[in-house]
Design an enzyme around this catalytic site. Structure first.
Site, PDB file in Angstrom:
ATOM      1  N   GLU A   1       0.933  11.084   5.550  1.00  0.00           N
ATOM      2  CA  GLU A   1       1.597   9.997   4.532  1.00  0.00           C
ATOM      3  C   GLU A   1       0.837   8.723   5.155  1.00  0.00           C
ATOM      4  OE1 GLU A   1       6.149   8.544   3.074  1.00  0.00           O
ATOM      5  OE2 GLU A   1       5.887   9.976   4.411  1.00  0.00           O
TER       6      GLU A   1
ATOM      7  N   GLU B   1       6.383   0.467   0.400  1.00  0.00           N
ATOM      8  CA  GLU B   1       8.084   0.872   0.082  1.00  0.00           C
ATOM      9  C   GLU B   1       8.345  -0.339  -0.078  1.00  0.00           C
ATOM     10  OE1 GLU B   1       9.748   4.481   1.647  1.00  0.00           O
ATOM     11  OE2 GLU B   1       8.456   3.366   3.346  1.00  0.00           O
TER      12      GLU B   1
END
Length: 286
Positions: free
Chosen positions: A159, A163
């Site tokens: 990943e 964010e």
């Protein structure tokens, strides 16, 4: 960076859409299995520098329409007990060249809120990933642009993240997970705030490095081979909330209105391929 940030970030990322309960996974696979198999079949090694991870081709999406051949809309489940909303196709909309993901009070299944997420049906490897996005504000919410692959795709968990924890829109957190292991967080200032204007978020993933950029400026680099992804990934956008992850996302408060994550453009440019639009980071960064 506090240990609390590292711990809660790992918890949040572990419960990605690919790991929702088995019943939902079976239903999802039955409805889009053929598309996923097609996506696997279309993975090809794009001729480019050091390109040895299979990748779908370069693309640019400016959301003049919603391309259902490219995007899968999460609908009808949540990622675990930490998430206080149910993914809903009703929270995904395209208008005036902007893809909007919503979060609002709406009772769905066992959650009091509905939220939005999309993910590509194809997987991508080395190259430049970039998105022009604008967040909203609100404690207890997470607005994310990331790539991910995991166990439900019969792959290790890799990943790469941007964010915005919208309790504080003056910063964005960048991160990477390799085979489920994180601890690569860094908080990066967003001049003027992530909610006041569209900003350009990008990462360049190469065989020997992973670099994050904000509005064209390099903000983080990883070169340790043990911390670099090795599996092709899907591209995600999501907006969700949590009642329980207070240390990381802040205490949740009902915003009393619909909040949104807006995406004006997303692009993937395979490593070694020409840039696809004048503002692309791929035009200037190698």
């Amino acid at each position: 960076m506090s240990s609390d940030l590292k711990t809660t970030s790992t918890m949040a990322t572990r419960a990605k859409p690919s790991t929702h309960p088995a019943g939902h996974a079976d239903k999802r696979l039955s409805t889009v299995g053929a598309l996923l198999l097609a996506a696997l079949g279309c993975l090809s090694t794009t001729p480019s520098l050091a390109q040895d991870i299979p990748s779908s081709p370069s693309f640019v999406d400016d959301f003049k329409s919603f391309d259902r051949a490219r995007w899968y809309v999460s609908d009808g489940w949540n990622n675990g007990s930490h998430q206080n909303c149910t993914w809903s196709k009703g929270q995904v909309a395209v208008s005036d060249g902007v893809l909007s993901l919503g979060f609002e009070k709406q009772k769905l299944k066992d959650r009091d809120f509905a939220c939005g997420e999309v993910q590509t049906k194809q997987r991508f490897g080395y190259g430049t990933y970039e998105a022009r996005i604008k967040t909203d504000t609100g404690s207890g919410l997470n607005a994310a642009f990331f790539s991910y692959i995991g166990p439900s795709d019969k792959q290790p968990w890799d990943e790469i993240d941007f964010e915005v924890l919208t309790k504080d829109t003056s910063k964005v957190q960048v991160n990477a997970y390799i085979d489920g292991k994180g601890k690569n967080e860094k908080l990066v200032p967003v001049a003027g705030g992530a909610e006041t204007a569209f900003n350009d978020y990008a990462f360049v993933w190469q065989k020997d490095s992973l670099r994050w950029y904000l509005n064209g400026q390099l903000v983080n680099t990883i070169t340790d081979p043990a911390k670099l992804p090795t599996h092709a990934q899907k591209i995600f956008f999501s907006l969700w909330g949590s009642d329980t992850m207070k240390g990381w996302m802040g205490p949740f408060a009902d915003p009393g209105r619909k909040v949104t994550l807006q995406i004006e453009r997303v692009a993937f440019t395979a490593l070694g391929q020409p840039c696809q639009f004048p503002e692309s980071l791929a035009c200037s960064v190698k």
